[in-house]
Write a protein that holds these residues in place. Structure first.
Motif: not given
Length: 75
Positions: A55-56, A33-34, A31, A52, A48
């Motif tokens: 999710r973290q 960083l996007p 996962d 992210w 995004d």
């Protein structure tokens, strides 16, 4: 108003972290960083980034299971 954060410095400021940390998180296997590059400039989409970060947060609040915990021997 742009939906993008540009440059490592801008991304670091948006996250409240160092540029080095941001680069590390973008390279990690699980996962990352996007971020993406456009014409040599690194960009991060704000939507995004929110996904992210969510999710973290979820991952950090989860109770670890036996599968998540791996013991490492240090010699």
């Amino acid at each position: 108003m742009s939906n993008f954060v540009e440059t490592w410095k801008g991304i670091a400021t948006a996250l409240g972290r160092s540029e080095r940390w941001c680069r590390y998180m973008a390279r990690r296997a699980g996962d990352p960083l996007p971020v993406f590059k456009v014409g040599g400039i690194v960009r991060l989409n704000s939507n995004d980034l929110e996904d992210w970060l969510s999710r973290q947060r979820d991952r950090s609040m989860r109770v670890p299971t036996a599968e998540d915990v791996a013991l490492r021997l240090i010699a």
